[in-house]
Design a protein around this motif. Structure first.
Motif, PDB file in Angstrom:
ATOM      1  N   VAL A   1       0.799  -1.267   0.109  1.00  0.00           N
ATOM      2  CA  VAL A   1       0.157   0.228  -0.121  1.00  0.00           C
ATOM      3  C   VAL A   1       0.823   1.209   0.007  1.00  0.00           C
TER       4      VAL A   1
ATOM      5  N   TYR B   1      -7.939   1.913   6.121  1.00  0.00           N
ATOM      6  CA  TYR B   1      -8.551   1.314   4.787  1.00  0.00           C
ATOM      7  C   TYR B   1      -9.888   0.415   5.178  1.00  0.00           C
TER       8      TYR B   1
ATOM      9  N   VAL C   1     -11.439  -2.751   3.924  1.00  0.00           N
ATOM     10  CA  VAL C   1     -11.053  -4.252   3.262  1.00  0.00           C
ATOM     11  C   VAL C   1     -12.216  -4.736   3.138  1.00  0.00           C
TER      12      VAL C   1
ATOM     13  N   LEU D   1      -0.389  -5.074   3.703  1.00  0.00           N
ATOM     14  CA  LEU D   1      -1.320  -5.754   4.370  1.00  0.00           C
ATOM     15  C   LEU D   1      -1.207  -7.139   3.974  1.00  0.00           C
TER      16      LEU D   1
ATOM     17  N   GLU E   1     -11.218  -5.857  -2.220  1.00  0.00           N
ATOM     18  CA  GLU E   1     -11.045  -4.601  -2.228  1.00  0.00           C
ATOM     19  C   GLU E   1     -10.340  -3.935  -0.979  1.00  0.00           C
ATOM     20  N   LEU E   2      -9.515  -2.969  -1.412  1.00  0.00           N
ATOM     21  CA  LEU E   2      -8.726  -2.105  -0.379  1.00  0.00           C
ATOM     22  C   LEU E   2      -8.950  -0.705  -0.761  1.00  0.00           C
TER      23      LEU E   2
END
Length: 788
Positions: free
Chosen positions: A92, A98, A100, A154, A173-174
């Motif tokens: 990242v 975030y 997630v 992550l 998804e992030l």
């Protein structure tokens, strides 16, 4: 319960997050798992995990393709599966907070039970996608978390729960929260959160594309409301804007442009609350409830003042949105946190008027609602489901095929898949047996308690009824022919069938993908196995083969009482006054038996209405549908404390207000039935003028004024005295307080008296002869008294 935490000054609790270095570009990451291609969906580019340059995989696992998943969108047509613990490690651009999101779809992979951690934070444990989809009654789901990433990486670890299982994911998804202010206070994000519910109250679904770069989904709230009509829909009448910079990322403006409010509804009395009910994870977790407000109607303070309750505890008193937000059309949000006790799996949010205030509109308003679970000791995982870890007993899954479609990278990988699939098939055969016993666990307990036997039943007869083979059910219903459907509900469908060479039955079949009716079915089996009465619908038997949940009842050829009131069944004649009285008397006898003849405390039906009163070929009325029934309070108690359930329009207001169930709650509902019988109109009709919307309130006003005759169904003929007695007992059933209502036995006595008055009228006609006949009936009633 831990100390309640109030957050009234929202702006003061936000924390500056993320890197201040403008050179670092933090962008969302969208990964489509199990592919090397890029897919564009609603303006977002989903990069295949085989081609993404911002992640690494510790093990390639296997890619699979599913035709089932493809039916629900391209994200769910492919997945990556792992039979050993494996990591997705994302690089990242900046550390910070975030969203997630993990996407899971129905891929026919029944042996998939696994856990997920994110940088050592446990997100999921013993997670079975099929169970989760069944609970949500959905074909795909998104698990969303709010996580603070303190490094530039992550790591998402997916770990199969057993050596015979495997893990999988369809998409990831992030999404960075890269605005100046974070969405949550530091003490929340440091513990991590899981999004449980996100609702656009009073409005339509808002997809990820309408959420200003955070890509959140907002669903309608009506399915979570106890009574949707308790809140009327409101839309904005002027431009909506955020109250402060701290609110700009809390929710899109579309959320604040619609709402539910009580000020425009006359259906319910002012003391009623708007109530939302949520199923949450037990285990002593703390939950954050975020409420979104925008005053859309009033332009001064003290015009709409209300209270906020969370799980029956006061979260805020004298809440004035105009005052807190700083004006009309100002978007504002309010946070409340509380700990749910270990054994409780329900969270209630209720908004109601502040009766002590002198506001012009003492009603509540709400625009949006979110519920977040807070991490506890590095854990956000739901405790193992009631089916048991590793179980495959969720309804409908035992009949699914276990098929893996994929391209095998090597001979070694192929051998691994063969072993996994073989083990899954063997396990599936065992789990099919577990499935039936888990879903129908009440059958064995009911039969054992009814017969006193400890062992298995012999033959195909039990004290719980006859056990049908699925082949018999299919033959009886012509393989569930749609032409034989005679009713539908949340549980599934009811079919007319024939057994034993021509005996008509009603076959109630639970939908194989629905969890809604499991508890209700079990309750109905338990109740009907113990109850026998001429005015209760009899259960003939059940079928529990092939993960089916089917009950078989006696067939009631004249349908529901409601159907006969509103035009007759299949165009047949409507009921005359005598038939209506006899139907009410039959139903009252059935309810009187439940209250007094079914053990200590009796049984409270809890869903008395005209669609649950059925008529047989001789028009004998029988009470049906015991899925919501509860054992009544014992001799040393006055009520049963329980969550409110029932049907809008028939619901006892005292029960709704206090959540204290008594036999008098059935009496109230039956009073509504009586007025429905005499007026032959819906109990709630929003198309009518406001003073006529609620049948009970409208009819009581006419009855008290002595004008009930003016609203009687014009298709019936009845004497004034019979009608007067009928209306009088119906009104008494609807007393505000249960202690002022008659018992069901007293109701029965008065209805029989009304029938005697009518029969005397028919025998003698109008005039002096009728007066004399009426006097004889009265004398006989006073002399005999009581009821049978």
């Amino acid at each position: 319960m831990e100390k309640l935490l109030f957050m009234f000054c929202v702006g003061s609790v936000f924390l500056l997050i993320g890197s201040s270095d403008p050179q670092l570009d933090s962008k969302p990451i969208f990964i489509n798992c199990g592919t090397n291609s890029t897919t564009t969906i609603s303006g977002r580019q989903w990069v295949g995990d085989s081609a993404a340059d911002n992640l690494t995989l510790t093990s390639p696992g296997l890619t699979i393709t599913s035709s089932t998943g493809a039916d629900h969108g391209p994200l769910y047509s492919t997945a990556r599966i792992f039979n050993t613990t494996s990591n997705y490690t994302f690089s990242v651009a900046v550390s910070g907070t975030y969203f997630v999101r993990l996407h899971f779809g129905a891929l026919d992979v029944n042996n998939s039970i696994f856990g997920v951690t994110a940088n050592n934070l446990r997100l999921l444990s013993q997670f079975n996608v099929s169970d989760a989809l069944a609970r949500a009654n959905a074909t795909s789901l998104v698990k969303e978390y709010v996580i603070r990433v303190t490094s530039r990486a992550l790591a998402l670890e997916l770990a199969p729960s057993t050596t015979a299982s495997f893990a999988f994911v369809n998409a990831i998804e992030l999404v960075p929260v890269d605005d100046e202010f974070g969405l949550f206070a530091a003490n929340y994000v440091d513990r991590a959160l899981e999004t449980m519910f996100r609702l656009n109250v009073g409005g339509p679904r808002i997809g990820p594309g309408g959420d200003g770069g955070l890509f959140r989904g907002w669903e309608p709230d009506d399915r979570y409301m106890l009574i949707a009509d308790a809140g009327s829909l409101v839309t904005n009448t002027s431009r909506v804007e955020y109250a402060s910079a701290n609110d700009t990322r809390a929710a899109p403006l579309k959320v604040y442009e619609t709402a539910r409010a009580m000020s425009d509804t006359e259906v319910l009395e002012k003391r009623f609350n708007m109530s939302w009910k949520f199923d949450v994870d037990p285990g002593g977790f703390e939950y954050l409830v975020r409420l979104h407000f925008c005053e859309l109607a009033f332009d001064r303070t003290d015009q709409r003042v209300f209270r906020i309750f969370v799980n029956n505890r006061t979260a805020a008193e004298e809440f004035d949105v105009f005052s807190r937000a700083g004006g009309k059309g100002k978007a504002y949000h309010f946070d409340y946190a509380d700990t749910i006790e270990t054994q409780i799996d329900t969270l209630w949010v209720q908004l109601g008027p502040e009766l002590s205030a002198s506001a012009a509109g003492t009603d509540a308003i709400l625009n949006g609602l979110e519920v977040f679970k807070l991490g506890k000791n590095g854990n956000l995982a739901r405790p193992s489901s009631r089916f048991g870890s590793g179980s495959n007993s969720s309804p409908g899954r035992a009949s699914k095929s276990l098929v893996l479609y994929g391209v095998i990278a090597s001979a070694t990988a192929f051998a691994v898949v063969v072993v996994v699939v073989a083990g899954a098939v063997r396990g599936r055969r065992k789990r099919m047996v577990v499935a039936a016993s888990a879903k129908w666990r009440s059958l064995s307990t009911v039969e054992a308690s009814a017969s006193g036997a400890q062992g298995a039943c012999t033959g195909n007869r039990t004290m719980g009824g006859r056990r049908f083979a699925i082949s018999e059910i299919r033959q009886a219903t012509r393989n569930f022919d749609e032409a034989l459907v005679i009713g539908t509900g949340g549980f599934g469908k009811v079919y007319k069938g024939e057994i034993d060479e021509g005996v008509a039955v009603a076959v109630k079949r639970a939908h194989p993908q629905s969890q809604q009716g499991v508890a209700e079915f079990e309750t109905e089996i338990e109740m009907l196995s113990k109850l026998r009465h001429r005015h209760l619908v009899a259960m003939i038997g059940y079928c529990d083969e092939q993960s089916e949940m089917i009950l078989v009842y006696e067939y009631m050829s004249n349908g529901t009482l409601r159907g006969r009131l509103f035009g007759g069944l299949g165009g047949g004649p409507v009921l005359d006054w005598k038939q209506r009285l006899e139907a009410c008397i039959g139903a009252a006898r059935g309810l009187h038996y439940l209250h007094t003849g079914a053990g200590d405390g009796g049984i409270i039906h809890r869903d008395v209405k005209t669609t649950n009163i059925l008529l047989d070929s001789e028009f004998v009325a029988k009470v049906a549908d015991f899925g919501l029934s509860k054992a009544g309070p014992g001799w040393d108690r006055t009520h049963v404390s329980t969550a409110v359930k029932g049907s809008f329009g028939y619901l006892d207001p005292e029960y709704f207000r206090l959540q204290q169930l008594t036999q008098k709650s059935d009496v109230y509902s039956f009073g509504v039935v009586l007025f429905e019988v005499v007026c032959a109109r819906p109990v709630i009709d929003p198309s009518l003028p406001k003073d006529q919307v609620n049948l009970a309130e409208w009819a009581v006003r006419w009855e008290r004024q002595g004008g009930l005759r003016a609203i009687v169904d014009l298709r019936i003929e009845c004497s004034n005295e019979s009608l007067r007695k009928f209306g009088e007992i119906a009104r008494k059933c609807l007393a505000d307080e249960g202690r002022n209502r008659p018992t069901m036995g007293e109701v029965l006595w008065h209805l029989e008296y009304a029938l005697q008055l009518h029969e005397a009228y028919v025998r003698s006609g109008d005039g002096e002869a009728f007066v004399k006949a009426e006097e004889e009936v009265v004398a006989a009633a006073l002399g005999g008294g009581g009821c049978s």
